[in-house]
Scaffold this motif. Structure first.
Motif, short mmCIF file in Angstrom:
data_model
loop_
_atom_site.label_atom_id
_atom_site.label_comp_id
_atom_site.label_asym_id
_atom_site.label_seq_id
_atom_site.Cartn_x
_atom_site.Cartn_y
_atom_site.Cartn_z
N UNK A 120 0.83 -1.20 0.00
CA UNK A 120 0.00 0.00 0.00
C UNK A 120 0.86 1.25 0.00
N UNK A 121 0.18 2.38 -0.14
CA UNK A 121 0.92 3.66 -0.21
C UNK A 121 1.71 3.91 1.07
N UNK A 122 1.13 3.57 2.21
CA UNK A 122 1.83 3.82 3.48
C UNK A 122 3.13 3.04 3.55
N UNK A 123 3.07 1.78 3.12
CA UNK A 123 4.26 0.92 3.15
C UNK A 123 5.33 1.43 2.17
N UNK A 124 4.89 1.84 0.99
CA UNK A 124 5.83 2.38 0.00
C UNK A 124 6.49 3.65 0.53
N UNK A 125 5.70 4.48 1.20
CA UNK A 125 6.28 5.72 1.75
C UNK A 125 7.30 5.41 2.85
N UNK A 126 7.03 4.38 3.65
CA UNK A 126 8.02 4.03 4.68
C UNK A 126 9.31 3.51 4.05
N UNK A 127 9.16 2.71 3.00
CA UNK A 127 10.35 2.18 2.32
C UNK A 127 11.12 3.27 1.59
N UNK A 128 10.52 4.44 1.48
CA UNK A 128 11.17 5.56 0.78
C UNK A 128 11.90 6.49 1.73
N UNK A 129 11.80 6.26 3.02
CA UNK A 129 12.51 7.12 3.98
C UNK A 129 14.00 6.77 3.92
N UNK A 130 14.82 7.77 3.63
CA UNK A 130 16.26 7.55 3.56
C UNK A 130 16.85 7.62 4.96
N UNK A 131 17.71 6.66 5.27
CA UNK A 131 18.40 6.64 6.56
C UNK A 131 19.90 6.49 6.35
N UNK A 132 20.40 7.20 5.34
CA UNK A 132 21.85 7.29 5.17
C UNK A 132 22.42 8.16 6.31
N UNK A 133 23.71 8.27 6.39
CA UNK A 133 24.30 8.99 7.53
C UNK A 133 23.83 10.45 7.62
N UNK A 134 23.92 11.23 6.53
CA UNK A 134 23.43 12.61 6.66
C UNK A 134 21.94 12.67 7.01
N UNK A 135 21.14 11.74 6.49
CA UNK A 135 19.72 11.75 6.84
C UNK A 135 19.53 11.39 8.31
N UNK A 136 20.32 10.45 8.82
CA UNK A 136 20.23 10.12 10.25
C UNK A 136 20.56 11.35 11.09
N UNK A 137 21.60 12.07 10.69
CA UNK A 137 21.96 13.28 11.44
C UNK A 137 20.84 14.32 11.35
N UNK A 138 20.27 14.45 10.16
CA UNK A 138 19.20 15.44 9.97
C UNK A 138 17.96 15.09 10.79
N UNK A 139 17.62 13.82 10.81
CA UNK A 139 16.45 13.39 11.59
C UNK A 139 16.71 13.59 13.08
N UNK A 140 17.93 13.29 13.50
CA UNK A 140 18.27 13.50 14.92
C UNK A 140 18.19 14.99 15.26
N UNK A 141 18.73 15.83 14.37
CA UNK A 141 18.68 17.28 14.63
C UNK A 141 17.25 17.79 14.68
N UNK A 142 16.37 17.09 13.96
CA UNK A 142 14.96 17.50 13.94
C UNK A 142 14.17 16.89 15.10
N UNK A 143 14.85 16.11 15.95
CA UNK A 143 14.19 15.74 17.20
C UNK A 143 13.78 14.30 17.37
N UNK A 144 14.26 13.38 16.51
CA UNK A 144 13.92 11.97 16.71
C UNK A 144 15.18 11.12 16.63
N UNK A 145 15.15 9.97 17.28
CA UNK A 145 16.28 9.04 17.24
C UNK A 145 16.17 8.22 15.95
#
Ligand SMILES: [Zn+2]
Length: 404
Positions: free
Chosen positions: A199-224
């Motif tokens: 479904x669309x929700x699953x596809x959107x989750x599989x589209x979240x990038x968790x490369x190193x800069x994205x991990x840092x960006x997500x952390x800076x935005x307030x989530x682990x």
């Protein structure tokens, strides 16, 4: 963006590839005869295989990798891993974009440079560490992650090289595609992913990038980011293996804080990228292909248009699906964004006879301009439909629907 009177079609345009024009002395006049005033002309583009129904010299063009369609100075790219390749298909002239653009301008058409920024499999192959990495540590080799400084530098250099070669009088606007993340979706003929019924929700989750800069960006935005990745894996596996549908919203599938952090990081990265591009293209209009759903990734940047603070001059909203959904998307974009909204309308996928009516409805929904997809790909019958649609939009008075 250049303003025009309501109902005017002067700036309505069409998309075209360089190979539609190079080697076909009648192409520019044929495009002008469609009744459009502008052409979004391929300047940097991903791989594709196309029919060229109108070209005298070739019938099929297979662009086997992403390429820039204008000459590049090797000095500009020294020491960089990411640099555009040259095309090895179509009719070879030294400056494909310039040749095609000159022909269009001689017909009085405004030329917009159509630039695809983060979609390039050859570049992903060369630098896999710069590609999108999902929560399972799997890479999407066709998708360069825009949170990576090297990817931003590549996009900026591409625009700098382009603008150094063609001045703002020749090419007053840049149409930006993939100015953000491509995600799980990859419109390849070799895809074998549909049978998993995601479904669309699953596809959107599989589209979240968790490369190193994205991990840092997500952390800076307030989530682990480790917690985000684990939540994505749990939700995706529950759907893949147990058929438990992932909810459509990140807030439901990941929790409010994680959803805010992922989307906040994305907005920041896309805004930063558009600022970098604007700095390389002073005086040019930036027409940003965008989707008003911030959870979406793809050629159209997923953005909450009411919060987007980048330097775009217009947003270009895809209207390739059914009419009701397209009209709703245009209305939502018009309501959310202070920018003019351009509808990207396909003459390829719908019954062509419906095109004029669909265009009238989208204009009534608030679309201020149109870009018809695509002058080179369309059959003669579809070009007739395009001509009819482009000719009728001037007579459509926006109705109350636009204000709804
Ligand atoms: Zn990333």
């Amino acid at each position: 963006m250049t303003t025009e009177p309501p109902g005017s079609t002067r700036l309505d345009g069409t998309f075209a590839y360089t190979w539609d024009l190079v080697g076909d002395s009648a192409a520019a006049e044929r495009i002008a005869s469609l009744g459009v005033g502008s052409v979004a002309l391929q300047a940097a583009y991903h791989s594709v295989r196309v029919m060229t129904p109108h070209h005298p010299a070739h019938r099929i063009v297979h662009a086997t990798h992403a390429a820039a369609y204008f000459p590049l100075d090797p000095h500009d790219w020294r020491g960089t891993r990411l640099r555009p390749a040259a095309p090895g298909w179509g009719i070879d002239v030294s400056d494909r974009f310039g040749t095609a653009a000159s022909a269009l301008r001689r017909q009085g058409l405004r030329v917009e440079a159509w630039l695809v920024l983060t979609h390039a499999t050859t570049l992903g192959d060369r630098a896999p560490d710069l590609t999108v990495r999902n929560a399972f540590d799997e890479r999407y080799g066709y998708a360069l992650c825009p949170a990576q400084p090297e990817v931003v530098a590549y996009a900026a250099q591409l625009v700098r090289s382009f603008c150094a070669r063609y001045d703002g009088a020749e090419v007053p606007a840049l149409m930006l595609e993939a100015c953000g993340w491509l995600g799980f979706e990859h419109g390849s003929h070799h895809e074998k992913t549909a049978g998993a019924d995601l479904g669309a929700g699953c596809r959107n989750l599989l589209s979240i990038c968790l490369c190193e800069p994205c991990r840092r960006g997500i952390a800076a935005a307030g989530a682990d980011p480790a917690v985000v990745a684990a939540a994505v894996r749990r939700a995706v596996d529950a759907e893949l293996r147990d058929g438990r549908r992932v909810p459509d919203s990140f807030a439901e599938s990941l929790g409010d804080q994680a959803a805010r952090a992922v989307l906040g990081h994305r907005r920041q990265v896309i805004e930063d990228l558009t600022h970098r591009i604007a700095a390389e293209a002073p005086g040019r209009e930036l027409l940003l292909m965008a989707d008003g759903d911030p959870q979406v990734t793809g050629p159209d940047s997923g953005l909450d248009l009411s919060r987007f603070d980048g330097p775009a001059d217009a947003v270009v909203v895809k209207c390739w699906d059914d009419e009701d959904r397209s009209a709703a998307r245009i209305k939502q974009a018009v309501a959310a964004s202070a920018l003019p909204v351009i509808a990207n309308v396909s003459v390829l996928d719908e019954p062509p006879a419906d095109l004029a009516r669909r265009v009238a409805r989208l204009r009534a929904s608030g679309a201020q301009q149109f870009r018809y997809y695509h002058a080179g790909l369309a059959s003669p019958a579809r070009l007739r439909a395009l001509r009819a649609a482009a000719g009728t939009t001037a007579d459509i008075t926006p109705t109350q629907e636009g204000a709804a």
